[in-house]
Motif scaffolding. Sequence first.
Motif, PDB file in Angstrom:
ATOM      1  N   MET A  57     -12.758   2.322  -7.360  1.00 46.60           N
ATOM      2  CA  MET A  57     -12.928   0.860  -7.402  1.00 46.60           C
ATOM      3  C   MET A  57     -13.387   0.367  -8.777  1.00 46.60           C
ATOM      4  SD  MET A  57     -12.027  -0.994  -4.795  1.00 46.60           S
ATOM      5  CE  MET A  57     -13.007  -2.480  -4.550  1.00 46.60           C
ATOM      6  N   GLU A  58     -14.205   1.176  -9.454  1.00 46.10           N
ATOM      7  CA  GLU A  58     -14.699   0.758 -10.777  1.00 46.10           C
ATOM      8  C   GLU A  58     -13.545   0.622 -11.778  1.00 46.10           C
ATOM      9  OE1 GLU A  58     -17.686  -0.367 -11.500  1.00 46.10           O
ATOM     10  OE2 GLU A  58     -18.120  -0.077  -9.376  1.00 46.10           O
ATOM     11  N   LYS A  59     -12.606   1.587 -11.733  1.00 44.14           N
ATOM     12  CA  LYS A  59     -11.428   1.486 -12.611  1.00 44.14           C
ATOM     13  C   LYS A  59     -10.598   0.263 -12.238  1.00 44.14           C
ATOM     14  CE  LYS A  59     -10.509   6.366 -13.744  1.00 44.14           C
ATOM     15  NZ  LYS A  59      -9.577   7.481 -13.472  1.00 44.14           N
ATOM     16  N   GLY A  60     -10.537  -0.027 -10.950  1.00 40.46           N
ATOM     17  CA  GLY A  60      -9.794  -1.203 -10.478  1.00 40.46           C
ATOM     18  C   GLY A  60     -10.405  -2.494 -10.997  1.00 40.46           C
ATOM     19  N   ILE A  61     -11.715  -2.575 -10.902  1.00 33.81           N
ATOM     20  CA  ILE A  61     -12.423  -3.775 -11.366  1.00 33.81           C
ATOM     21  C   ILE A  61     -12.269  -3.916 -12.886  1.00 33.81           C
ATOM     22  CG2 ILE A  61     -14.725  -4.807 -11.621  1.00 33.81           C
ATOM     23  CD1 ILE A  61     -15.376  -3.378  -8.857  1.00 33.81           C
ATOM     24  N   CYS A  68      -0.849  -6.953   1.891  1.00 34.13           N
ATOM     25  CA  CYS A  68      -1.938  -7.008   2.867  1.00 34.13           C
ATOM     26  C   CYS A  68      -3.049  -7.881   2.292  1.00 34.13           C
ATOM     27  CB  CYS A  68      -2.457  -5.603   3.157  1.00 34.13           C
ATOM     28  SG  CYS A  68      -3.721  -5.583   4.450  1.00 34.13           S
ATOM     29  N   ALA A  69      -3.742  -8.593   3.169  1.00 37.59           N
ATOM     30  CA  ALA A  69      -4.803  -9.494   2.706  1.00 37.59           C
ATOM     31  C   ALA A  69      -6.088  -9.331   3.510  1.00 37.59           C
ATOM     32  CB  ALA A  69      -4.315 -10.937   2.752  1.00 37.59           C
ATOM     33  N   VAL A  70      -6.329  -8.102   3.944  1.00 35.64           N
ATOM     34  CA  VAL A  70      -7.583  -7.811   4.652  1.00 35.64           C
ATOM     35  C   VAL A  70      -8.642  -7.425   3.608  1.00 35.64           C
ATOM     36  CG1 VAL A  70      -8.714  -6.171   6.219  1.00 35.64           C
ATOM     37  CG2 VAL A  70      -6.471  -7.109   6.808  1.00 35.64           C
ATOM     38  N   ALA A  71      -9.859  -7.874   3.801  1.00 34.29           N
ATOM     39  CA  ALA A  71     -10.951  -7.535   2.875  1.00 34.29           C
ATOM     40  C   ALA A  71     -11.322  -6.059   2.980  1.00 34.29           C
ATOM     41  CB  ALA A  71     -12.170  -8.406   3.186  1.00 34.29           C
ATOM     42  N   PRO A  72     -11.609  -5.420   1.857  1.00 34.06           N
ATOM     43  CA  PRO A  72     -11.469  -5.922   0.485  1.00 34.06           C
ATOM     44  C   PRO A  72      -9.996  -5.921   0.057  1.00 34.06           C
ATOM     45  CG  PRO A  72     -12.262  -3.652   0.456  1.00 34.06           C
ATOM     46  CD  PRO A  72     -12.119  -4.033   1.911  1.00 34.06           C
ATOM     47  N   VAL A  73      -9.478  -7.112  -0.212  1.00 36.24           N
ATOM     48  CA  VAL A  73      -8.045  -7.263  -0.527  1.00 36.24           C
ATOM     49  C   VAL A  73      -7.594  -6.360  -1.682  1.00 36.24           C
ATOM     50  CG1 VAL A  73      -6.250  -8.913  -1.169  1.00 36.24           C
ATOM     51  CG2 VAL A  73      -8.071  -9.625   0.377  1.00 36.24           C
ATOM     52  N   PRO A  74      -8.360  -6.298  -2.798  1.00 40.94           N
ATOM     53  CA  PRO A  74      -7.886  -5.449  -3.908  1.00 40.94           C
ATOM     54  C   PRO A  74      -7.686  -3.990  -3.489  1.00 40.94           C
ATOM     55  CG  PRO A  74      -9.661  -6.866  -4.641  1.00 40.94           C
ATOM     56  CD  PRO A  74      -9.614  -7.006  -3.148  1.00 40.94           C
ATOM     57  N   ALA A  75      -8.537  -3.492  -2.592  1.00 41.05           N
ATOM     58  CA  ALA A  75      -8.419  -2.093  -2.165  1.00 41.05           C
ATOM     59  C   ALA A  75      -7.143  -1.890  -1.349  1.00 41.05           C
ATOM     60  CB  ALA A  75      -9.641  -1.691  -1.351  1.00 41.05           C
TER      61      ALA A  75
END
Length: 369
Positions: free
Chosen positions: A231-235, A176-183
């Motif tokens: 999200m912080e762990k993801g970043i 999937c490439a919808v913003a926020p893409v990483p999520a």
Amino acid sequence: MTTSPATTVKRLAVAATAIALVTAVAVVATRDTAAAGGVSSVAASIPVRSMPTVRGSEVAILTAAPNVPPPITRDYATKVIVNLESVEKTMKLADGVDYTFWTFGGTVPGSFIRIREGDEVEFTMGNHHTSTVPHNIDLHAVTGPGGGAKASLTMPGGESVFTFTALNPGLYVYHCAVAPVPAHIANGMYGLILVEPKEGLPKVDHEFYVMQSEFYTTGKYGEKGLQTLDMEKGIAEQPTYVVFNGAVGALTGDNALQAKVGETVRLFVGNGGPNLTSSFHVIGEIFDNVYTEGGSVAQHNVQTTAIPAGGSSMVEFRVEAPGELVIVDHSIFRAFNKGALGILNVSGKQQDKVFAAVKGIGVNDKGGH
Ligand SMILES: [Cu+2]
């Protein structure tokens, strides 16, 4: 309009240079082809992709991991209809741990799609009416803007259609490439699409779909209950879980892969990321063939192959001895402390010539390192 003799001479000189350059390129191309033994014309030049005449149509068979749709037996291009729906769904991430996954087709990884080089795909992207956000799909197998992302943007309860021709063979990730893409990716939105080469793939006894990915949860590894995306762990690229096929234990116990001594196995391996590169390894086996990065050239006799986030690899091997082969990310804390561990159970008679435990406290063990 008149042309001066000087201008004419200049133009002729430019034309001669151009011809010389074209000739030089042709010579280089011929040499490269000869050096490659004429086997790989792809290595010698950038090919012109053919757009074959499409005959008839069929609906693609989609499968959930570890299953793979059957090999394509057609020797012509057709119109393939793919229907894939995004679904947001709470499922098990580990024992006692749930997660609300965002999925393609209701599973993580998403449905495996298998088409043939030259096929024309009519792709219908649906988004279940219970979804909380829009979704779309970027297929790395697509030649076209965003891999289809913009054309497939779909609101909850909606549907989008786009078409593409599969110009390049290979094993490709979609996501999937919808913003926020990483999520969207961190929540489970990825899968594999195989574009079989025109000549097909060699026959094997078993084909399996294995996809690695990470989960970043608010709770610690193994912390019970419904977990949500941190999200912080993801970043920070510090995953709580690294797993195969969407959950700890998706390839162990009753879910272990099965084969018999002497059989051949092909693993279609993908890495959804969103962050890590996998050091993909099978403990107790050597990959006879590795189609690195899901491309068309095979490397041989490989122990561990790197699979980048958003990339893939096709690995093939014959299982010569019985026992439990352990599928891991050899960045080994991920295997033993974050979940990236699976089993391929090889049954059959002991093959003492291949391997025999002779003496010691481990002689009755089923295998291992
Ligand atoms: Cu999405």
